[in-house]
Structure formats: C-alpha cells, structure tokens
Design a protein around this motif. Structure first.
Motif, PDB file in Angstrom:
ATOM      1  N   VAL A  51       0.850  -1.196   0.000  1.00  0.00           N
ATOM      2  CA  VAL A  51       0.000   0.000   0.000  1.00  0.00           C
ATOM      3  C   VAL A  51       0.883   1.242   0.000  1.00  0.00           C
ATOM      4  N   ILE A  52       0.735   2.075  -1.037  1.00  0.00           N
ATOM      5  CA  ILE A  52       1.409   3.377  -1.069  1.00  0.00           C
ATOM      6  C   ILE A  52       0.464   4.361  -0.406  1.00  0.00           C
ATOM      7  N   THR A  53       0.786   4.766   0.805  1.00  0.00           N
ATOM      8  CA  THR A  53      -0.163   5.568   1.588  1.00  0.00           C
ATOM      9  C   THR A  53      -0.341   6.966   1.034  1.00  0.00           C
ATOM     10  N   GLY A  54       0.643   7.468   0.284  1.00  0.00           N
ATOM     11  CA  GLY A  54       0.492   8.790  -0.295  1.00  0.00           C
ATOM     12  C   GLY A  54       0.790   9.897   0.700  1.00  0.00           C
ATOM     13  N   ALA A  55       0.624  11.114   0.232  1.00  0.00           N
ATOM     14  CA  ALA A  55       0.891  12.292   1.061  1.00  0.00           C
ATOM     15  C   ALA A  55      -0.306  13.223   0.987  1.00  0.00           C
ATOM     16  N   GLY A  56      -0.290  14.225   1.860  1.00  0.00           N
ATOM     17  CA  GLY A  56      -1.350  15.216   1.843  1.00  0.00           C
ATOM     18  C   GLY A  56      -2.713  14.601   2.130  1.00  0.00           C
ATOM     19  N   GLN A  57      -3.684  14.921   1.260  1.00  0.00           N
ATOM     20  CA  GLN A  57      -5.051  14.460   1.460  1.00  0.00           C
ATOM     21  C   GLN A  57      -5.160  12.941   1.383  1.00  0.00           C
ATOM     22  N   ALA A  58      -4.242  12.301   0.647  1.00  0.00           N
ATOM     23  CA  ALA A  58      -4.324  10.852   0.468  1.00  0.00           C
ATOM     24  C   ALA A  58      -3.772  10.077   1.666  1.00  0.00           C
ATOM     25  N   ARG A  59      -2.991  10.734   2.530  1.00  0.00           N
ATOM     26  CA  ARG A  59      -2.312  10.003   3.613  1.00  0.00           C
ATOM     27  C   ARG A  59      -3.304   9.356   4.577  1.00  0.00           C
ATOM     28  N   GLU A  60      -4.298  10.139   5.032  1.00  0.00           N
ATOM     29  CA  GLU A  60      -5.266   9.599   5.995  1.00  0.00           C
ATOM     30  C   GLU A  60      -5.990   8.386   5.406  1.00  0.00           C
ATOM     31  N   GLY A 145       2.287  22.061 -23.245  1.00  0.00           N
ATOM     32  CA  GLY A 145       2.565  20.763 -23.829  1.00  0.00           C
ATOM     33  C   GLY A 145       3.934  20.223 -23.508  1.00  0.00           C
ATOM     34  N   ALA A 146       4.667  20.872 -22.600  1.00  0.00           N
ATOM     35  CA  ALA A 146       6.015  20.408 -22.238  1.00  0.00           C
ATOM     36  C   ALA A 146       5.981  19.852 -20.832  1.00  0.00           C
ATOM     37  N   PHE A 147       5.790  18.568 -20.718  1.00  0.00           N
ATOM     38  CA  PHE A 147       5.704  17.944 -19.397  1.00  0.00           C
ATOM     39  C   PHE A 147       7.016  17.225 -19.109  1.00  0.00           C
ATOM     40  N   PRO A 148       7.830  17.710 -18.162  1.00  0.00           N
ATOM     41  CA  PRO A 148       9.116  17.086 -17.885  1.00  0.00           C
ATOM     42  C   PRO A 148       8.946  15.679 -17.344  1.00  0.00           C
ATOM     43  N   SER A 149       9.878  14.802 -17.672  1.00  0.00           N
ATOM     44  CA  SER A 149       9.756  13.393 -17.295  1.00  0.00           C
ATOM     45  C   SER A 149       9.817  13.177 -15.803  1.00  0.00           C
ATOM     46  N   ASN A 150      10.451  14.114 -15.062  1.00  0.00           N
ATOM     47  CA  ASN A 150      10.580  13.919 -13.623  1.00  0.00           C
ATOM     48  C   ASN A 150       9.470  14.591 -12.834  1.00  0.00           C
ATOM     49  N   ALA A 151       8.499  15.221 -13.522  1.00  0.00           N
ATOM     50  CA  ALA A 151       7.399  15.883 -12.823  1.00  0.00           C
ATOM     51  C   ALA A 151       6.285  14.891 -12.567  1.00  0.00           C
ATOM     52  N   ASP A 152       5.640  15.071 -11.442  1.00  0.00           N
ATOM     53  CA  ASP A 152       4.566  14.168 -11.059  1.00  0.00           C
ATOM     54  C   ASP A 152       3.240  14.891 -11.246  1.00  0.00           C
ATOM     55  N   PRO A 153       2.387  14.510 -12.196  1.00  0.00           N
ATOM     56  CA  PRO A 153       1.149  15.230 -12.464  1.00  0.00           C
ATOM     57  C   PRO A 153       0.179  15.184 -11.298  1.00  0.00           C
ATOM     58  N   ALA A 154       0.339  14.201 -10.436  1.00  0.00           N
ATOM     59  CA  ALA A 154      -0.492  14.103  -9.236  1.00  0.00           C
ATOM     60  C   ALA A 154       0.330  13.343  -8.205  1.00  0.00           C
ATOM     61  N   ASP A 155       0.236  13.785  -6.948  1.00  0.00           N
ATOM     62  CA  ASP A 155       1.035  13.153  -5.910  1.00  0.00           C
ATOM     63  C   ASP A 155       0.744  11.665  -5.846  1.00  0.00           C
ATOM     64  N   GLY A 156       1.756  10.851  -6.107  1.00  0.00           N
ATOM     65  CA  GLY A 156       1.587   9.413  -5.984  1.00  0.00           C
ATOM     66  C   GLY A 156       1.651   8.650  -7.276  1.00  0.00           C
ATOM     67  N   VAL A 157       1.511   9.322  -8.435  1.00  0.00           N
ATOM     68  CA  VAL A 157       1.566   8.592  -9.700  1.00  0.00           C
ATOM     69  C   VAL A 157       2.953   8.000  -9.909  1.00  0.00           C
ATOM     70  N   GLY A 158       3.987   8.826  -9.675  1.00  0.00           N
ATOM     71  CA  GLY A 158       5.351   8.330  -9.820  1.00  0.00           C
ATOM     72  C   GLY A 158       5.643   7.194  -8.867  1.00  0.00           C
ATOM     73  N   ASP A 159       5.170   7.318  -7.618  1.00  0.00           N
ATOM     74  CA  ASP A 159       5.374   6.249  -6.640  1.00  0.00           C
ATOM     75  C   ASP A 159       4.663   4.976  -7.079  1.00  0.00           C
ATOM     76  N   PHE A 160       3.480   5.125  -7.661  1.00  0.00           N
ATOM     77  CA  PHE A 160       2.722   3.961  -8.121  1.00  0.00           C
ATOM     78  C   PHE A 160       3.446   3.251  -9.263  1.00  0.00           C
ATOM     79  N   VAL A 161       4.006   4.036 -10.185  1.00  0.00           N
ATOM     80  CA  VAL A 161       4.751   3.449 -11.299  1.00  0.00           C
ATOM     81  C   VAL A 161       5.975   2.696 -10.781  1.00  0.00           C
ATOM     82  N   HIS A 162       6.714   3.308  -9.831  1.00  0.00           N
ATOM     83  CA  HIS A 162       7.877   2.638  -9.255  1.00  0.00           C
ATOM     84  C   HIS A 162       7.470   1.336  -8.573  1.00  0.00           C
TER      85      HIS A 162
END
Length: 332
Positions: A51-60, A145-162
């Motif tokens: 379980v990726i608990t997330g941060a901010g609003q998703a943590r609880e 239209g320039a979205f850097p590869s290291n940017a996370d469009p929403a907190d937790g997407v990058g963690d989910f992919v990893h």
C-alpha cells in the motif's frame, strides 16, 4: 421384437433414462459446489498487499486502508511518505501483519531491495494499492505541452509506477494478482467529469498506459475514483476503504470494473440562533472570552454553544467547524 415386447420394455428404458439424467445432474451440482468452495477459499485466503499511503489528502485514506487490510487478516507492506509509522502499526494488535517502508527508497530497484529485506511473509506481493492525490491547480508546463519526465502530475503517480515495476515479477507470477489505483481529490477540489484538471488528464493517461501493460501480463487492474461531487459533497476515507475492500473481496475469475464512488451530500445541521452567532464570531477570530462580552453571555455559556456546534458539525476543533460551516453555506 413384437409390439407387446416393445411396450413392455418401454417403462424400463424410461426408468434408465431418468436414472442417467439424475446421476448427470448430481455430478454437475457436485462440480458446481466444489468450484464455489474453491472460489470461497481463494477469496478468504489472505493476501500480501503493498500500500502506497500517499501524502497530503491521500495520507489519511492510505493509513486507514492499511489498518483495514491488516484487521481483515492480510499482510500489508505500507510505503510511508514521511517514514513515521503510527503507533498502532508497531505496537497494536495487528503489528505482526504490518511492515513499514520509507518512501525515500526512491527508485523501483531500491524499493525492491527494501521489500527483500523484510521478513519472508511480506516478500511475495500479490496485490498493489496506490493512493494518488489529484491536484486542482493548472500547471503552465502542461498547458504548453512540455511535461518534464521527472514531474509528477499528481502526488503518488510516480510512486505507483515505481511500485508496479518493483513488484511486477511477483504480480505476474501470482494467479490472483490485483493492482488498484485510487484517485483522491485534494481538499477543496471538486472532481467534475466534463472539465477535469490538467493534472487529472495527465494522471489518466499514465494510468491508461499502466492498465494496458498490466492487463497484457494477466494482472487485474482497477481504478477507484470519486464520481462527480456535488457542491456540498465529500469523499471520506471510509468510502475509499470500503471500495478497496469490495474490489479485493471479489473472486478473481470475475471482472472488476472501474469503481466510481458517489459520496452522499453533507447534511446541513440545524443550529440555534445563539450557536450561529457564536460560530460567526468564532469565524472572525474571536475567543470565547471576547464573544462572551460581545453577546453578554458567560464564558461557560459560550463554551456550551461551541461544544454544541462542534458536535452538530461533526468536527473536533473550532477551525474545522468554521471550514465545515463555510462549505455548507452556514456562514455569510
């Protein structure tokens, strides 16, 4: 064969046909019963869930999901954003079913090594649950239209992919693997389908790509998100936790479609005139002593009204009560 012999043999043939039909039905019922029992055992068998608990609003929501899964008898590996495990995870009655990993492990290889260092019972991950907090703001980088590869469009997407990459071998090997992406709107963000935020759109693209990849590998994928929230609606951790529990409780041979949670609108509590007055002055930053002088009441009388509107608004402090009252339109 004469007509008399044929007519005498007819009842015997009918009895034999009925006997064959009865035996065939009995075998089919026995087979269905064994299949149902096998499915029940599969559903009840404990899982090992990351379980990726997330941060901010998703943590609880993430922490409540970990607690729910552990109380249901599952083994849970919780990836904590701040590395601080709640006391019930380390000393509570379900502590032996929870293992905590710091989010700072970073890449999928580091996460895989962190899981490998856990006790044996936590290593074979067959279920992945990721909490993803959607942001309400619009990113100029996305608009151009320039979205850097290291940017996370929403907190937790990058963690989910990893996490998917880290446990993909275990998910592919499991006969009942399941990955769930839980999209949680941040506080004050009303998710409306017609015009989603740019962050939401980018998260949807990444999740669609993940779905295609996992489905091809035989991993069941479910997305859990809120439906269109009403102006006074709210998505609670309990709503999300119940949706996760339902999705994981379905037999694996059945398809689980995406789940849209439709939260119930918040009820407007009936406040008395004095409670509204005390609440309004509280929203202006006045203390109980100052409100008592303004309204010509005793301090204990003001605190009595404060206790009442805290209970009616289902909040634990004055700031939360003011926020809830503003959300419900009880304050000008």
């Amino acid at each position: 064969m004469s007509r008399d012999e044929a007519s005498a043999r007819q009842p015997h043939d009918d009895d034999k046909a009925r006997s064959y039909a009865y035996e065939r039905n009995a075998r089919q019922q026995s087979l269905r019963k064994r299949e149902a029992q096998a499915r029940a055992v599969e559903v009840l068998r404990s899982r090992t869930v990351l379980v990726i608990t997330g941060a901010g609003q998703a943590r609880e929501t993430g922490l409540q999901c970990v607690n729910m899964l552990a109380n249901a008898g599952h083994r849970v590996v919780a990836v904590l954003a701040d590395g601080n495990a709640p006391e019930e995870f380390t000393k509570g009655p379900v502590a032996d079913r929870i293992a905590c990993v710091n989010k700072d492990v970073g890449t999928d290889a580091m996460l895989r090594n962190a899981i490998a260092a856990l006790p044996d019972r936590f290593r074979q991950i067959d279920t992945l649950v990721g909490m993803i907090c959607l942001r309400s703001c619009h990113n100029p980088l996305l608009e151009n239209g320039a979205f850097p590869s290291n940017a996370d469009p929403a907190d937790g997407v990058g963690d989910f992919v990893h996490a998917v990459r880290a446990v993909l071998p275990d998910l592919s090997a499991s006969r009942r693997s399941h990955a769930l992406a839980v999209l949680i709107p941040e506080a004050g963000f009303r998710h409306a389908r017609p015009r989603p935020s740019l962050h939401h759109e980018q998260a949807e693209l990444l999740i669609a790509a993940l779905r295609a990849e996992l489905t091809e590998l035989g991993v069941r994928f479910t997305r859990i998100q809120s439906g269109a929230l009403e102006a006074n609606g709210e998505l609670t951790p309990k709503d999300v936790t119940q949706a996760v529990a339902w999705a994981l409780g379905q037999p694996h041979h059945l398809a689980v479609c995406d789940i849209d949670i439709q939260p119930a609108p918040l009820a407007r509590p009936a406040l008395t005139r004095r409670e509204r007055e005390v609440l309004a002055w509280t929203a202006c930053g006045k203390t109980s002593d100052e409100i008592s002088r303004i309204l010509d009441l005793s301090v204990s009388g003001v605190n009595f009204h404060v206790t009442n509107f805290l209970f009616k608004l289902d909040t634990c402090n004055k700031m939360a009560a003011v926020a809830r009252a503003t959300q419900l339109g009880l304050l000008p």
